[in-house]
Design a protein around this motif. Structure first.
Motif, PDB file in Angstrom:
ATOM      1  N   ALA A 222      -1.996   7.663   6.145  1.00  0.00           N
ATOM      2  CA  ALA A 222      -1.276   6.492   5.847  1.00  0.00           C
ATOM      3  C   ALA A 222      -0.006   6.249   6.755  1.00  0.00           C
ATOM      4  O   ALA A 222      -0.059   5.192   7.324  1.00  0.00           O
ATOM      5  CB  ALA A 222      -0.620   6.346   4.437  1.00  0.00           C
ATOM      6  N   LEU A 223       0.622   7.158   7.076  1.00  0.00           N
ATOM      7  CA  LEU A 223       1.706   7.214   7.898  1.00  0.00           C
ATOM      8  C   LEU A 223       1.024   6.996   9.382  1.00  0.00           C
ATOM      9  O   LEU A 223       1.801   6.176   9.980  1.00  0.00           O
ATOM     10  CB  LEU A 223       2.415   8.570   7.855  1.00  0.00           C
ATOM     11  N   ASP A 224      -0.011   7.479   9.779  1.00  0.00           N
ATOM     12  CA  ASP A 224      -0.670   7.433  11.047  1.00  0.00           C
ATOM     13  C   ASP A 224      -1.137   6.038  11.253  1.00  0.00           C
ATOM     14  O   ASP A 224      -0.949   5.504  12.273  1.00  0.00           O
ATOM     15  CB  ASP A 224      -1.782   8.454  11.140  1.00  0.00           C
ATOM     16  N   VAL A 225      -1.538   5.428  10.084  1.00  0.00           N
ATOM     17  CA  VAL A 225      -1.965   4.066  10.165  1.00  0.00           C
ATOM     18  C   VAL A 225      -0.611   3.066  10.204  1.00  0.00           C
ATOM     19  O   VAL A 225      -0.582   2.106  11.107  1.00  0.00           O
ATOM     20  CB  VAL A 225      -2.633   3.548   8.905  1.00  0.00           C
ATOM     21  N   LEU A 226       0.488   3.268   9.575  1.00  0.00           N
ATOM     22  CA  LEU A 226       1.810   2.725   9.695  1.00  0.00           C
ATOM     23  C   LEU A 226       2.116   2.737  11.195  1.00  0.00           C
ATOM     24  O   LEU A 226       2.771   1.888  11.864  1.00  0.00           O
ATOM     25  CB  LEU A 226       2.622   3.173   8.924  1.00  0.00           C
ATOM     26  N   PHE A 227       2.081   4.150  11.812  1.00  0.00           N
ATOM     27  CA  PHE A 227       2.485   4.217  13.269  1.00  0.00           C
ATOM     28  C   PHE A 227       1.394   3.028  14.087  1.00  0.00           C
ATOM     29  O   PHE A 227       2.033   2.754  15.045  1.00  0.00           O
ATOM     30  CB  PHE A 227       2.034   5.578  13.607  1.00  0.00           C
ATOM     31  N   ILE A 228       0.120   3.134  13.959  1.00  0.00           N
ATOM     32  CA  ILE A 228      -0.592   2.422  14.635  1.00  0.00           C
ATOM     33  C   ILE A 228      -0.190   0.691  14.669  1.00  0.00           C
ATOM     34  O   ILE A 228       0.014   0.269  15.355  1.00  0.00           O
ATOM     35  CB  ILE A 228      -2.159   2.517  14.086  1.00  0.00           C
ATOM     36  N   LEU A 325      -3.118  -0.645   2.154  1.00  0.00           N
ATOM     37  CA  LEU A 325      -2.436   0.871   2.218  1.00  0.00           C
ATOM     38  C   LEU A 325      -1.667   0.995   1.034  1.00  0.00           C
ATOM     39  O   LEU A 325      -1.748   1.994   0.704  1.00  0.00           O
ATOM     40  CB  LEU A 325      -1.865   0.964   3.687  1.00  0.00           C
ATOM     41  N   ALA A 326      -0.848   0.067   0.852  1.00  0.00           N
ATOM     42  CA  ALA A 326       0.170   0.651  -0.310  1.00  0.00           C
ATOM     43  C   ALA A 326      -0.636   1.004  -1.629  1.00  0.00           C
ATOM     44  O   ALA A 326      -0.355   1.975  -2.308  1.00  0.00           O
ATOM     45  CB  ALA A 326       1.081  -0.608  -0.464  1.00  0.00           C
ATOM     46  N   GLU A 327      -1.871   0.523  -1.926  1.00  0.00           N
ATOM     47  CA  GLU A 327      -2.572   0.941  -3.209  1.00  0.00           C
ATOM     48  C   GLU A 327      -2.902   2.320  -2.873  1.00  0.00           C
ATOM     49  O   GLU A 327      -2.929   3.212  -4.038  1.00  0.00           O
ATOM     50  CB  GLU A 327      -3.947  -0.096  -3.185  1.00  0.00           C
ATOM     51  N   GLU A 328      -3.535   2.707  -1.701  1.00  0.00           N
ATOM     52  CA  GLU A 328      -3.809   4.022  -1.371  1.00  0.00           C
ATOM     53  C   GLU A 328      -2.757   4.966  -1.568  1.00  0.00           C
ATOM     54  O   GLU A 328      -2.855   6.211  -2.077  1.00  0.00           O
ATOM     55  CB  GLU A 328      -4.587   4.135   0.158  1.00  0.00           C
ATOM     56  N   VAL A 329      -1.771   4.712  -1.060  1.00  0.00           N
ATOM     57  CA  VAL A 329      -0.522   5.522  -1.150  1.00  0.00           C
ATOM     58  C   VAL A 329      -0.100   5.611  -2.617  1.00  0.00           C
ATOM     59  O   VAL A 329       0.393   6.863  -2.923  1.00  0.00           O
ATOM     60  CB  VAL A 329       0.601   5.091  -0.257  1.00  0.00           C
ATOM     61  N   PHE A 330       0.115   4.535  -3.476  1.00  0.00           N
ATOM     62  CA  PHE A 330       0.360   4.880  -4.797  1.00  0.00           C
ATOM     63  C   PHE A 330      -0.387   5.656  -5.634  1.00  0.00           C
ATOM     64  O   PHE A 330       0.032   6.150  -6.708  1.00  0.00           O
ATOM     65  CB  PHE A 330       0.704   3.248  -5.104  1.00  0.00           C
ATOM     66  N   GLU A 331      -1.900   5.709  -5.265  1.00  0.00           N
ATOM     67  CA  GLU A 331      -2.595   6.470  -5.905  1.00  0.00           C
ATOM     68  C   GLU A 331      -2.116   7.974  -6.027  1.00  0.00           C
ATOM     69  O   GLU A 331      -2.184   8.732  -7.154  1.00  0.00           O
ATOM     70  CB  GLU A 331      -4.034   6.435  -5.231  1.00  0.00           C
ATOM     71  N   VAL A 332      -1.439   8.417  -4.963  1.00  0.00           N
ATOM     72  CA  VAL A 332      -0.980   9.650  -4.732  1.00  0.00           C
ATOM     73  C   VAL A 332       0.459   9.850  -5.188  1.00  0.00           C
ATOM     74  O   VAL A 332       0.903  10.921  -6.014  1.00  0.00           O
ATOM     75  CB  VAL A 332      -0.874   9.992  -3.199  1.00  0.00           C
ATOM     76  N   ASN A 336       5.294   2.068  -6.878  1.00  0.00           N
ATOM     77  CA  ASN A 336       6.600   1.756  -6.558  1.00  0.00           C
ATOM     78  C   ASN A 336       6.694   0.705  -7.933  1.00  0.00           C
ATOM     79  O   ASN A 336       6.155  -0.706  -7.452  1.00  0.00           O
ATOM     80  CB  ASN A 336       6.665   1.509  -5.258  1.00  0.00           C
ATOM     81  N   PRO A 337       7.723   0.787  -8.706  1.00  0.00           N
ATOM     82  CA  PRO A 337       7.731  -0.509  -9.372  1.00  0.00           C
ATOM     83  C   PRO A 337       8.456  -1.746  -8.731  1.00  0.00           C
ATOM     84  O   PRO A 337       8.251  -2.906  -9.465  1.00  0.00           O
ATOM     85  CB  PRO A 337       8.998   0.326 -10.336  1.00  0.00           C
ATOM     86  N   LEU A 338       8.918  -1.534  -7.646  1.00  0.00           N
ATOM     87  CA  LEU A 338       9.370  -2.937  -6.992  1.00  0.00           C
ATOM     88  C   LEU A 338       8.183  -3.794  -6.223  1.00  0.00           C
ATOM     89  O   LEU A 338       8.238  -4.823  -5.917  1.00  0.00           O
ATOM     90  CB  LEU A 338      10.032  -2.262  -5.688  1.00  0.00           C
ATOM     91  N   LEU A 339       6.858  -2.840  -6.522  1.00  0.00           N
ATOM     92  CA  LEU A 339       5.710  -3.551  -5.925  1.00  0.00           C
ATOM     93  C   LEU A 339       5.583  -5.137  -6.814  1.00  0.00           C
ATOM     94  O   LEU A 339       5.245  -6.026  -6.162  1.00  0.00           O
ATOM     95  CB  LEU A 339       4.660  -2.822  -5.965  1.00  0.00           C
ATOM     96  N   ASP A 340       5.738  -5.080  -7.927  1.00  0.00           N
ATOM     97  CA  ASP A 340       5.568  -6.179  -8.937  1.00  0.00           C
ATOM     98  C   ASP A 340       6.315  -7.100  -8.515  1.00  0.00           C
ATOM     99  O   ASP A 340       6.121  -8.336  -8.315  1.00  0.00           O
ATOM    100  CB  ASP A 340       5.808  -5.796 -10.321  1.00  0.00           C
ATOM    101  N   GLN A 373       9.254   4.035   0.581  1.00  0.00           N
ATOM    102  CA  GLN A 373      10.040   4.541  -0.480  1.00  0.00           C
ATOM    103  C   GLN A 373       9.335   5.493  -1.433  1.00  0.00           C
ATOM    104  O   GLN A 373       9.408   6.262  -1.687  1.00  0.00           O
ATOM    105  CB  GLN A 373      10.676   3.478  -1.325  1.00  0.00           C
ATOM    106  N   ALA A 374       8.054   4.762  -1.665  1.00  0.00           N
ATOM    107  CA  ALA A 374       7.134   5.734  -2.424  1.00  0.00           C
ATOM    108  C   ALA A 374       6.918   7.177  -1.717  1.00  0.00           C
ATOM    109  O   ALA A 374       6.687   8.148  -2.647  1.00  0.00           O
ATOM    110  CB  ALA A 374       5.642   5.170  -2.655  1.00  0.00           C
ATOM    111  N   MET A 375       6.768   7.273  -0.523  1.00  0.00           N
ATOM    112  CA  MET A 375       6.735   8.450   0.146  1.00  0.00           C
ATOM    113  C   MET A 375       7.913   9.331   0.266  1.00  0.00           C
ATOM    114  O   MET A 375       7.871  10.392   0.602  1.00  0.00           O
ATOM    115  CB  MET A 375       6.092   8.185   1.750  1.00  0.00           C
ATOM    116  N   GLY A 376       8.899   8.990  -0.406  1.00  0.00           N
ATOM    117  CA  GLY A 376      10.218   9.641  -0.388  1.00  0.00           C
ATOM    118  C   GLY A 376      11.264   9.461   0.750  1.00  0.00           C
ATOM    119  O   GLY A 376      12.151  10.277   0.738  1.00  0.00           O
ATOM    120  N   PHE A 377      11.096   8.527   1.549  1.00  0.00           N
ATOM    121  CA  PHE A 377      12.081   8.434   2.430  1.00  0.00           C
ATOM    122  C   PHE A 377      13.180   7.553   1.986  1.00  0.00           C
ATOM    123  O   PHE A 377      12.953   6.630   1.203  1.00  0.00           O
ATOM    124  CB  PHE A 377      11.313   7.585   3.860  1.00  0.00           C
TER     125      PHE A 377
END
Ligand code: CMC
Length: 438
Positions: A222-228, A325-332, A336-340, A373-377
């Protein structure tokens, strides 16, 4: 028969001029022949904020803002996000073509062998206050790297240039991670060259006592895709800064520091941070209508951060990829409650006349912060996460500029609106004496 020219009649003089058109563009320098008197400077184009001025010819990135299209070297961003990697995209941006498998392998090896920074870098990062904004630490440290590589000034030497391009792409994650670790009071972590570019970055962020950090595969990708997605975006504010600073032939570390400073602002790369603060301030989906009303009534004073773009007048294609991508990350990581709140904000805004009329759609920063944020940054680290991949775009644009025989030092003109000539009064105080005798 139609002609590729523009005819202009100057109604002050009645004279007519014919200017050539190339790629639907006239050269504003051609306007200079339009004069009232022979000793006039000639006509200029006035274009504050460069709304309609092309500053270069570029073969790197294409944006079609009306259609919501973004391509690197012709390849659609959606395909790259699915099938490429950040380092492959960096190669593509710099070299113009995708690497062969062998070229990619040596490119990855090359970047990986330049990830370490001089030990002295540690001590000046430690000189920053514990609560220094990581973006301030990042951009100062990048600028300081120029003192470690004085030969980087030889910007016309292609070998030297490429070595420093490689160093910069390789070292930005290391410096970014150090700025994070310093703000947390954690010890610095050396790069792990067995890991991928994104995996190594996660390791430098997260590793504590374990002998070896193993990144989660979904988060690493996911981070690599964000970098792309963040690697390049043609002549935006920071890239134009990179080109303008680089046009003085300063070394690339100083130019990347200047570009990073431009990225830092809340209207540019700082918007991802601002979005998170905005969503947190809204607090609940029930408050969304009131917030949207306040934005509309604020008439530009209060903005819906993560919405709108100078070029996109349609959905930003990067925002679409990030939403998925957010959905894939949130599975792990858990949702993130702010998504709604973000989804409700988007829903309401996209059917509101104010936003429809102005063609305001979510941009890349609207959903990226939720993933970070969901990834803890921490929130103030988001813009640094943007700067890491954008470095390859800045450098590709810088190289293109240096090789473009039409480019010179960037030096816009102005329309002077100040006083006409006036003389200093004959009898008055001596300002320097006054200063010295205080
Ligand atoms: N919320 C509310 N109104 C807006 C917004 C917004 N986010 N963006 C633009 N408008 C309004 C603006 O007030 C103006 O209204 P009016 O015509 O009544 O004066 C109209 O839309 C046109 O906006 P503009 O300011 O002339 O557009 P611009 O091209 O100069 O600015 C922008 C582009 C991105 C700076 C702006 O849309 C903005 O400030 N957005 C919020 C910040 C943001 O999300 N920035 C990230 C951009 S994408 C990633 C990046 O570049 O790093």
């Amino acid at each position: 028969m139609s002609k590729n020219t523009l005819t202009i009649t100057d109604n002050r003089t009645g004279k007519t001029y014919e200017l050539p058109i190339t790629d639907d563009t006239i050269r504003t320098a051609d306007l200079r022949q339009i004069k009232v008197a022979d000793d006039d400077f000639g006509m200029m184009g006035y274009d504050p904020a460069f709304l309609n001025t092309a500053s270069c010819r570029s073969a790197i990135t294409l944006i079609d803002g009306d259609k919501g299209i973004l391509r690197y070297r012709g390849y659609p961003i959606e395909q790259l996000a699915e099938k490429s990697s950040y380092l492959e995209c960096a190669y593509l941006l710099l070299h113009g073509e995708l690497p062969t498998e062998a070229q990619l392998k040596s490119w990855v090896d090359l970047i990986t062998t330049h990830t370490f920074v001089h030990e002295n870098v540690k001590s000046f990062i430690q000189g920053f206050r514990y609560d220094a904004h990581p973006m301030g630490v990042f951009l100062s440290t990048i600028g300081a790297l120029s003192t470690f590589y004085p030969e980087a000034k030889k910007v016309h030497d292609k070998q030297v240039r490429m070595l420093n391009v490689v160093r910069l792409i390789a070292k930005v994650p290391t410096i970014a991670a150090m700025s994070y670790r310093h703000s947390m009071g954690f010890p610095f972590v050396y790069p792990d060259n067995e890991l991928s570019f994104a995996g190594n970055f996660l390791a430098m962020i997260r590793k504590m006592a374990e002998p070896r950090y193993k990144p989660n595969k979904v988060l690493e990708r996911a981070l690599d895709v964000l970098f792309i997605l963040h690697a390049d975006h043609e002549q935006n504010c920071s890239t134009s800064t990179m080109r303008a600073a680089g046009s003085s032939l300063v070394d690339p570390y100083s130019a990347v520091a200047a570009a990073s400073a431009a990225l830092y602002g809340p209207l540019h790369g700082g918007a991802n941070e601002a979005v998170l603060r905005m969503l947190t301030e809204i607090g609940s989906i029930h408050n969304v209508p009131t917030f949207v009303k306040e934005v509309k009534e604020g008439k530009g004073e209060k903005k819906l951060m993560g919405f709108g773009h100078r070029v996109y007048k349609n959905y930003d294609p990067r925002a679409k990829v990030i939403k998925r991508l957010a959905e894939e990350v949130f599975e792990v990581t858990g949702r993130n409650p702010l998504l709604d709140i973000a989804i409700e904000l988007e829903r309401i805004a996209l059917q509101d006349d104010y936003f429809i009329k102005r063609k305001l759609y979510p941009n890349v920063d609207f959903y990226s912060g939720l993933i970070y944020q969901a990834m803890g940054f921490p929130t103030d680290f988001f813009t640094v996460l943007f700067a890491i991949p954008r470095t390859s775009g800045w450098l590709a644009q810088w190289c293109e500029m240096l090789d473009d025989s039409e480019q010179k030092i960037a030096r816009p003109r102005q329309v002077y609106t100040g006083s006409a000539k006036r003389d200093l009064p004959e009898s008055r105080h001596n300002p320097f004496e006054l200063e010295r005798s205080r």
